[in-house]
Design a protein around this motif. Sequence first.
Motif, PDB file in Angstrom:
ATOM      1  N   MET A   1       7.147 -19.974  15.269  1.00  0.00           N
ATOM      2  CA  MET A   1       6.577 -18.688  15.187  1.00  0.00           C
ATOM      3  C   MET A   1       5.641 -18.460  16.435  1.00  0.00           C
ATOM      4  N   SER A   2       5.652 -19.554  17.106  1.00  0.00           N
ATOM      5  CA  SER A   2       4.578 -19.285  18.382  1.00  0.00           C
ATOM      6  C   SER A   2       5.455 -19.269  19.585  1.00  0.00           C
ATOM      7  N   TYR A   3       4.937 -18.296  20.372  1.00  0.00           N
ATOM      8  CA  TYR A   3       5.708 -18.021  21.545  1.00  0.00           C
ATOM      9  C   TYR A   3       6.033 -19.145  22.497  1.00  0.00           C
ATOM     10  N   THR A   4       5.068 -20.087  22.444  1.00  0.00           N
ATOM     11  CA  THR A   4       5.324 -21.375  23.276  1.00  0.00           C
ATOM     12  C   THR A   4       6.359 -22.335  22.900  1.00  0.00           C
ATOM     13  N   PHE A   5       6.762 -22.242  21.617  1.00  0.00           N
ATOM     14  CA  PHE A   5       7.839 -23.234  21.112  1.00  0.00           C
ATOM     15  C   PHE A   5       8.977 -23.149  21.726  1.00  0.00           C
ATOM     16  N   THR A   6       9.575 -21.965  22.278  1.00  0.00           N
ATOM     17  CA  THR A   6      10.917 -21.954  22.964  1.00  0.00           C
ATOM     18  C   THR A   6      10.452 -21.745  24.703  1.00  0.00           C
TER      19      THR A   6
ATOM     20  N   PHE B   1      22.351 -10.374  12.793  1.00  0.00           N
ATOM     21  CA  PHE B   1      21.675 -11.214  13.925  1.00  0.00           C
ATOM     22  C   PHE B   1      21.507 -10.486  15.214  1.00  0.00           C
ATOM     23  N   ASP B   2      22.198  -9.522  15.421  1.00  0.00           N
ATOM     24  CA  ASP B   2      21.870  -8.605  16.751  1.00  0.00           C
ATOM     25  C   ASP B   2      21.336  -7.400  16.570  1.00  0.00           C
ATOM     26  N   ASP B   3      21.117  -6.978  15.259  1.00  0.00           N
ATOM     27  CA  ASP B   3      20.181  -5.996  14.804  1.00  0.00           C
ATOM     28  C   ASP B   3      18.630  -5.620  15.293  1.00  0.00           C
ATOM     29  N   LYS B   4      18.567  -5.539  16.471  1.00  0.00           N
ATOM     30  CA  LYS B   4      17.182  -5.804  17.052  1.00  0.00           C
ATOM     31  C   LYS B   4      16.191  -4.876  16.206  1.00  0.00           C
ATOM     32  N   GLU B   5      16.599  -3.727  16.032  1.00  0.00           N
ATOM     33  CA  GLU B   5      15.793  -2.731  15.334  1.00  0.00           C
ATOM     34  C   GLU B   5      15.171  -3.390  13.865  1.00  0.00           C
ATOM     35  N   PHE B   6      16.243  -3.939  13.201  1.00  0.00           N
ATOM     36  CA  PHE B   6      16.083  -4.553  11.922  1.00  0.00           C
ATOM     37  C   PHE B   6      14.890  -5.437  11.911  1.00  0.00           C
ATOM     38  N   TRP B   7      15.193  -6.441  13.002  1.00  0.00           N
ATOM     39  CA  TRP B   7      14.263  -7.705  13.162  1.00  0.00           C
ATOM     40  C   TRP B   7      12.464  -7.080  13.679  1.00  0.00           C
ATOM     41  N   GLU B   8      12.815  -5.779  14.535  1.00  0.00           N
ATOM     42  CA  GLU B   8      11.605  -5.492  14.858  1.00  0.00           C
ATOM     43  C   GLU B   8      10.842  -4.951  13.683  1.00  0.00           C
ATOM     44  N   GLN B   9      11.471  -4.313  12.794  1.00  0.00           N
ATOM     45  CA  GLN B   9      10.806  -3.806  11.387  1.00  0.00           C
ATOM     46  C   GLN B   9      10.201  -4.933  10.472  1.00  0.00           C
ATOM     47  N   GLN B  10      10.872  -5.861  10.496  1.00  0.00           N
ATOM     48  CA  GLN B  10      10.763  -6.924   9.549  1.00  0.00           C
ATOM     49  C   GLN B  10       9.540  -7.617  10.084  1.00  0.00           C
ATOM     50  N   SER B  11       9.284  -7.626  11.389  1.00  0.00           N
ATOM     51  CA  SER B  11       8.310  -8.559  12.057  1.00  0.00           C
ATOM     52  C   SER B  11       7.114  -8.123  12.468  1.00  0.00           C
TER      53      SER B  11
ATOM     54  N   LYS C   1       4.562  -6.612  11.118  1.00  0.00           N
ATOM     55  CA  LYS C   1       3.302  -6.898  10.555  1.00  0.00           C
ATOM     56  C   LYS C   1       2.522  -8.383  11.295  1.00  0.00           C
ATOM     57  N   CYS C   2       3.709  -9.238  11.530  1.00  0.00           N
ATOM     58  CA  CYS C   2       3.393 -10.592  11.751  1.00  0.00           C
ATOM     59  C   CYS C   2       2.615 -10.784  13.156  1.00  0.00           C
ATOM     60  N   ILE C   3       1.465 -11.526  12.852  1.00  0.00           N
ATOM     61  CA  ILE C   3       0.691 -11.822  14.148  1.00  0.00           C
ATOM     62  C   ILE C   3       0.895 -13.211  14.825  1.00  0.00           C
ATOM     63  N   SER C   4       1.940 -13.688  14.491  1.00  0.00           N
ATOM     64  CA  SER C   4       2.400 -15.232  15.175  1.00  0.00           C
ATOM     65  C   SER C   4       1.444 -16.097  14.979  1.00  0.00           C
ATOM     66  N   CYS C   5       0.668 -16.302  13.578  1.00  0.00           N
ATOM     67  CA  CYS C   5      -0.381 -17.259  13.563  1.00  0.00           C
ATOM     68  C   CYS C   5       0.181 -18.461  13.338  1.00  0.00           C
ATOM     69  N   GLY C   6       1.422 -18.521  12.525  1.00  0.00           N
ATOM     70  CA  GLY C   6       2.002 -19.998  12.283  1.00  0.00           C
ATOM     71  C   GLY C   6       1.615 -20.641  11.083  1.00  0.00           C
ATOM     72  N   ALA C   7       0.620 -19.828  10.029  1.00  0.00           N
ATOM     73  CA  ALA C   7       0.422 -20.569   9.023  1.00  0.00           C
ATOM     74  C   ALA C   7       1.639 -20.648   8.213  1.00  0.00           C
TER      75      ALA C   7
ATOM     76  N   ARG D   1      13.240 -16.673  23.002  1.00  0.00           N
ATOM     77  CA  ARG D   1      12.672 -16.225  21.867  1.00  0.00           C
ATOM     78  C   ARG D   1      11.451 -15.551  22.322  1.00  0.00           C
ATOM     79  N   PRO D   2      11.535 -14.370  23.191  1.00  0.00           N
ATOM     80  CA  PRO D   2      10.196 -13.960  23.484  1.00  0.00           C
ATOM     81  C   PRO D   2       9.320 -12.931  22.607  1.00  0.00           C
ATOM     82  N   THR D   3      10.029 -12.640  21.547  1.00  0.00           N
ATOM     83  CA  THR D   3       9.147 -11.543  20.899  1.00  0.00           C
ATOM     84  C   THR D   3       8.743 -12.116  19.352  1.00  0.00           C
ATOM     85  N   LYS D   4       8.304 -11.360  18.760  1.00  0.00           N
ATOM     86  CA  LYS D   4       7.865 -11.969  17.142  1.00  0.00           C
ATOM     87  C   LYS D   4       9.171 -11.557  16.269  1.00  0.00           C
ATOM     88  N   ALA D   5       9.822 -10.533  16.814  1.00  0.00           N
ATOM     89  CA  ALA D   5      11.225 -10.237  16.214  1.00  0.00           C
ATOM     90  C   ALA D   5      12.140 -11.401  16.135  1.00  0.00           C
ATOM     91  N   HIS D   6      12.492 -11.929  17.477  1.00  0.00           N
ATOM     92  CA  HIS D   6      13.183 -13.048  17.670  1.00  0.00           C
ATOM     93  C   HIS D   6      12.839 -14.333  16.881  1.00  0.00           C
TER      94      HIS D   6
END
Length: 341
Positions: free
Chosen positions: A271-276, A221-231, A233-239, A285-290
């Motif tokens: 997956m959208s910035y404005t959701f939260t 949960f708190d592993d920022k680096e892991f979630w940054e790696q996983q996200s 490629k994501c472009i936050s399109c929400g598809a 949840r300010p970043t794609k990783a969050h």
Amino acid sequence: MERFLPAAQLTALADDLAGSCHVLAPVAHAGSVVFRWYRPGMRLEFSRMASTSPKAATFPQTEPLLVAQRHEEHKQPVIEATLPPQARTVVLGCRPCGARGKEIFGPVFLGVAHDPYFARRREDALFISLVCTRPETTCFCSSVGGGPADPTGSDVLLIPVQGGFVARSVTEAGAAFLQHALFEDVGARGAEADAVVTQAQAAMPPSHDFSSAPAKLLARFDDKEFWEQQSAKCISCGACTYMCPTCYCFNITDDDLGLISRRIRTWDNCMSYTFTLEASGHNPRPTKAHRLKNRVSHKFSYYPSIHNGVIACCGCGRCIKHCPAGVDIRAIVHAAQEYAQ
Ligand code: SF4
Ligand code: SF4
């Protein structure tokens, strides 16, 4: 109960049903297959899984909840709930994963908080599912509790056989549906249908073992680096969220039209910035990783932890197939499972 529907009668069945109820079915549209409210003249398409899900039958993308009507300026409005009218909906030709989707998120709307809109639609809907005989590389229903002939959430299973479909009822409502005049005596086709089901199950790719996912995702949960790696490629399109049969987040907005106003519920997208985004400007949840961490962990960790181990994913693979950046939810869960060992 078991009956036979000749392939040549499929469109006639849809046309006839459309005369007396709402029919949601996969149809060919601009080179794609999508669920649409069926009207005679549309072309049913059962050969490929639809890119959209049948979720709209129980949880429409947009629905009015309340109407407030002022009969005179500056007077108190009369407020009325706009429950959907009691009317049968037939979902014709969804896949077993799509029928199961609403069973997965159903407890959210029918549990502590009773949602009369979902409840009525669920009660009125009949799901006629098509057994999947050719799984796609993105399918993993059997890894998350389902399967290509899983009856969960279906009223009838259509099993493709020579010349048409063996239709097997799962529920009493399904058995009543099979009394329709276009269904014929099943004859000796039952054994062929059994063989098709066995082959469909055997054709599924090897199952993923997600049993350790809830704990391992929480450990990351708190592993920022892991979630940054996983996200990355994501472009936050929400598809991924909009196509998902098990995502159920929504937003509520008021549409002020003068003397008449409507309160509307609409699907939302975590997956959208404005959701939260909060009114203060703070965003937890300010970043794609969050956001990706939340989406994956919610489905494979938080949800099962409060819903008797049920993973909030039916394994349809739509989010994988349609992600423009190639993000694969299975790979992320595996990465978390392996990383934490
Ligand atoms: S579909 Fe892919 S790129 Fe779009 S928000 Fe989902 S994970 Fe990100
Ligand atoms: S998370 Fe992806 S694979 Fe799972 S139900 Fe949603 S769209 Fe299908």
